[in-house]
Every structure is written in structure tokens, then in C-alpha cells.
Design a protein around this motif. Structure first.
Motif, PDB file in Angstrom:
ATOM      1  N   UNK A 160       0.840  -1.205   0.000  1.00 26.68           N
ATOM      2  CA  UNK A 160       0.000   0.000   0.000  1.00 26.68           C
ATOM      3  C   UNK A 160       0.872   1.250   0.000  1.00 26.68           C
ATOM      4  N   UNK A 161       0.241   2.423   0.222  1.00 21.80           N
ATOM      5  CA  UNK A 161       0.951   3.694   0.329  1.00 21.80           C
ATOM      6  C   UNK A 161       1.294   3.949   1.804  1.00 21.80           C
ATOM      7  N   UNK A 162       2.515   4.441   2.041  1.00 22.12           N
ATOM      8  CA  UNK A 162       2.963   4.667   3.414  1.00 22.12           C
ATOM      9  C   UNK A 162       3.513   6.075   3.598  1.00 22.12           C
ATOM     10  N   UNK A 163       3.372   6.554   4.822  1.00 21.83           N
ATOM     11  CA  UNK A 163       4.032   7.783   5.240  1.00 21.83           C
ATOM     12  C   UNK A 163       5.432   7.460   5.760  1.00 21.83           C
ATOM     13  N   UNK A 164       5.514   6.433   6.599  1.00 19.28           N
ATOM     14  CA  UNK A 164       6.789   6.027   7.205  1.00 19.28           C
ATOM     15  C   UNK A 164       6.897   4.514   7.231  1.00 19.28           C
ATOM     16  N   UNK A 165       8.071   4.021   6.896  1.00 21.09           N
ATOM     17  CA  UNK A 165       8.424   2.613   7.097  1.00 21.09           C
ATOM     18  C   UNK A 165       9.779   2.607   7.783  1.00 21.09           C
ATOM     19  N   UNK A 166       9.800   2.268   9.061  1.00 18.07           N
ATOM     20  CA  UNK A 166      11.045   2.258   9.823  1.00 18.07           C
ATOM     21  C   UNK A 166      11.360   0.847  10.295  1.00 18.07           C
ATOM     22  N   UNK A 193       7.981  -0.450  12.136  1.00 17.94           N
ATOM     23  CA  UNK A 193       6.952   0.565  12.363  1.00 17.94           C
ATOM     24  C   UNK A 193       6.444   1.051  11.010  1.00 17.94           C
ATOM     25  N   UNK A 194       5.168   0.851  10.764  1.00 20.19           N
ATOM     26  CA  UNK A 194       4.536   1.276   9.514  1.00 20.19           C
ATOM     27  C   UNK A 194       3.451   2.296   9.821  1.00 20.19           C
ATOM     28  N   UNK A 195       3.550   3.457   9.186  1.00 27.52           N
ATOM     29  CA  UNK A 195       2.530   4.492   9.345  1.00 27.52           C
ATOM     30  C   UNK A 195       1.925   4.761   7.974  1.00 27.52           C
ATOM     31  N   UNK A 196       0.627   4.532   7.867  1.00 28.12           N
ATOM     32  CA  UNK A 196      -0.056   4.675   6.586  1.00 28.12           C
ATOM     33  C   UNK A 196      -0.035   6.123   6.089  1.00 28.12           C
ATOM     34  N   UNK A 197      -0.152   6.258   4.783  1.00 23.03           N
ATOM     35  CA  UNK A 197      -0.166   7.573   4.165  1.00 23.03           C
ATOM     36  C   UNK A 197      -1.403   8.370   4.580  1.00 23.03           C
ATOM     37  N   UNK A 198      -1.216   9.664   4.743  1.00 23.34           N
ATOM     38  CA  UNK A 198      -2.323  10.589   5.030  1.00 23.34           C
ATOM     39  C   UNK A 198      -2.150  11.807   4.134  1.00 23.34           C
ATOM     40  N   UNK A 216       3.091   4.950  18.132  1.00 23.11           N
ATOM     41  CA  UNK A 216       2.589   3.576  18.068  1.00 23.11           C
ATOM     42  C   UNK A 216       1.110   3.490  18.424  1.00 23.11           C
ATOM     43  N   UNK A 217       0.570   4.558  19.014  1.00 22.97           N
ATOM     44  CA  UNK A 217      -0.852   4.561  19.376  1.00 22.97           C
ATOM     45  C   UNK A 217      -1.736   5.159  18.280  1.00 22.97           C
ATOM     46  N   UNK A 218      -1.124   5.681  17.204  1.00 23.40           N
ATOM     47  CA  UNK A 218      -1.920   6.208  16.105  1.00 23.40           C
ATOM     48  C   UNK A 218      -2.731   5.073  15.464  1.00 23.40           C
ATOM     49  N   UNK A 219      -3.938   5.391  15.021  1.00 19.44           N
ATOM     50  CA  UNK A 219      -4.759   4.396  14.325  1.00 19.44           C
ATOM     51  C   UNK A 219      -4.146   4.009  12.987  1.00 19.44           C
ATOM     52  N   UNK A 220      -3.299   4.866  12.447  1.00 18.73           N
ATOM     53  CA  UNK A 220      -2.685   4.591  11.144  1.00 18.73           C
ATOM     54  C   UNK A 220      -1.332   3.877  11.295  1.00 18.73           C
ATOM     55  N   UNK A 221      -0.964   3.508  12.514  1.00 23.04           N
ATOM     56  CA  UNK A 221       0.338   2.877  12.775  1.00 23.04           C
ATOM     57  C   UNK A 221       0.184   1.405  13.106  1.00 23.04           C
ATOM     58  N   UNK A 222       1.159   0.600  12.598  1.00 20.42           N
ATOM     59  CA  UNK A 222       1.267  -0.801  13.002  1.00 20.42           C
ATOM     60  C   UNK A 222       2.698  -1.063  13.430  1.00 20.42           C
ATOM     61  N   UNK A 223       2.841  -1.851  14.476  1.00 24.53           N
ATOM     62  CA  UNK A 223       4.161  -2.148  15.031  1.00 24.53           C
ATOM     63  C   UNK A 223       4.301  -3.647  15.248  1.00 24.53           C
TER      64      UNK A 223
END
Length: 263
Positions: A160-166, A193-198, A216-223
Motif C-alpha cells: 500500500x501507500x505509506x508515510x513512514x516505514x522504519x 513501524x509502519x505508518x499509513x499515508x495521510x 505507536x498509538x496512532x490508528x494509522x500505525x502498526x508495530x
């Protein structure tokens, strides 16, 4: 030379990668009890690359700008306090990582953080300290474009599209941004750490949480804690401990307990 009852020698790095060469050479000397990095994260990474897998203890006395890795290792930012710890501390097994054929000690990734580093490097010509990172962060908000990635972590894939992939061993980047606040340098795992695009206009609303270890508590984040990660995309620009490199496929692996770090 001798100070505080301890004999020492000074070796100066003269070119990129020289710290790795020196550390590897010194690791074979049985009369040397430890090799100490005096500098920033770049110097520490080079020295660690030369000592990983040798069993020779490594110490760190911070003298750089960001000094991000020491924050995860519990090493004081004050050089004199770091020296006290070095002389009294214990060498402990510490994880390191690789991406393709490259060594890393702290954090890798692609996305928004790479854009921040791009602008920070430009600002370093005009400013010192942490100011370049702050200005890089502000400019990145107005210029960042999300990236399309296929990510396979321990055989589980998503695209998918991501804002951050760490991909993190340590917790901090950019002079103290806690990109992965749960990372542990001795747990034998990488933190993904994956943060979806916004939309770009929403990015500033997430920055306070990012700075306060709440990403890590963002709804758009997965860890996730994983051992192997493959990141694929077109003309990726990957941050490897602050060094940005281009590639289409990045394979990350953890090397558990491979470095003996005094801390």
C-alpha cells in the motif's frame, strides 16, 4: 598515553569507512581491552561494524550532533559521564542489523524520515546543532509524497501507500525523535513501524505525538517485532543510520547479541 590509571592510544579516522578498518585491525590485538568510538552516530556505526562478531568490547564517548544510538544504550550524552561509565561499565551483548550487504546499528527506513534528512543535510551548511533537523522536519511537511511499498515481514506481506516505514534496532532518529519507542537493542528482534499515508495537510497533526513517543498509538500505525523484513518499491531511497542509499529491494536482518557494548 595514560589517564585515570588507564593506558590508551588515539587513532584518527581519515576517510569514510576508516573507522571500520581501524576497529577491525584493533580487534585482533590481545593487549587492547576495548575500542572506543569518540564522535557521533556515524563514527559509532563504523566502529561497531568493525567489531561486530569479534567479541572485542566497544565503548562510546559521544561527541556528535544527534547522538541518537546512545539514548537506546543508556550511555550519557555528557562525554565525561560517558567516560565514567566506560571505565566502570560492563560489556553487554547488543544486537546489530544488516540491510542487503550493509551493516547498521540504529535505525533504517524509507519515507518521510528520508525527506527530513534530505532537507536537514542542506540546512547543516547554514546551521549547527539540532536546528537542521528541526528545519528539515518543517520543510518535509510541505514537500513529502507518500511511497508505494510491498513489505514482507517474517513471511507476512502487505502492499500500500505509506508515510513512514522504519526498521529499528534503536529507538531514536534525527537528534532525538523517538520513531520506535519500544525498540530494544538486546531483544534479538527488529522493530517494524509502519505508518499509513495521510493527506499532507494532516501530517502536522501527527508530529506532536511522534515527538512524544506516541506514534505507536496512532490508528494509522502498526508495530511488529520481527527477524527478517523485505521492503520493495521503485527507486527506493533508504536511510541506513543516516546514510541515504538508492535501491529497489531492501532485505533487513537482525544479528542478535553480535556486538559487545560497554554500557
Amino acid at each position: 598515553m595514560k589517564a585515570r590509571g588507564t593506558e590508551y592510544s588515539i587513532y584518527r579516522t581519515e576517510k569514510p569507512g576508516h573507522g571500520t578498518e581501524l576497529a577491525a585491525m584493533l580487534s585482533d590485538d590481545s593487549e587492547i581491552s576495548a575500542v572506543v568510538s569518540v564522535g557521533g552516530d556515524g563514527t559509532a556505526g563504523e566502529v561497531a561494524a568493525g567489531l561486530t562478531g569479534t567479541g572485542k568490547p566497544m565503548g562510546i564517548i559521544p561527541a556528535g550532533t544527534g547522538n541518537d544510538f546512545i539514548k537506546s544504550a543508556g550511555i550519557p550524552n555528557d562525554p565525561y559521564k560517558a567516560l565514567d561509565l566506560l571505565l566502570a561499565g560492563k560489556a553487554r551483548e547488543t544486537d546489530t542489523g544488516t540491510v542487503n550487504d550493509c551493516f547498521f546499528l540504529n535505525v533504517c527506513g524509507t519515507g518521510f524520515d528520508v525527506t527530513v534528512l534530505d532537507y536537514a543535510e542542506k540546512e547543516k551548511k547554514k546551521h549547527r546543532g539540532l536546528t537542521p533537523y528541526f528545519l528539515g522536519l518543517i520543510k518535509a511537511i510541505f514537500h513529502y509524497k507518500s511511497i508505494h511499498l510491498k513489505i514482507t515481514a517474517d513471511s507476512q506481506a502487505e502492499e500500500k501507500q505509506y508515510l513512514i516505514c522504519s526498521v529499528a534496532n534503536g529507538r531514536f532518529i534525527g537528534g532525538g525523535i523517538p520513531i520506535c519507542p519500544k525498540a530494544d537493542i538486546q531483544d534479538g528482534k527488529l522493530d517494524l513501524v509502519l505508518i499509513d499515508s495521510v493527506p499532507r495537510w494532516r501530517i502536522p497533526f501527527y508530529l506532536p505525538g511522534l515527538m512524544l513517543s506516541r506514534d505507536l498509538s496512532f490508528k494509522i500505525t502498526r508495530h511488529r517485532n520481527v527477524s527478517e523484513i523485505i521492503v520493495e518499491g521503485s527507486q527506493l531511497r533508504v536511510n541506513i543510520d543516516g546514510d541515504i542509499r538508492s535501491m529497489d529491494r531492501a532485505e533487513f536482518r537482525i544479528n542478535p547479541g553480535s556486538l559487545m557494548l560497554i554500557r
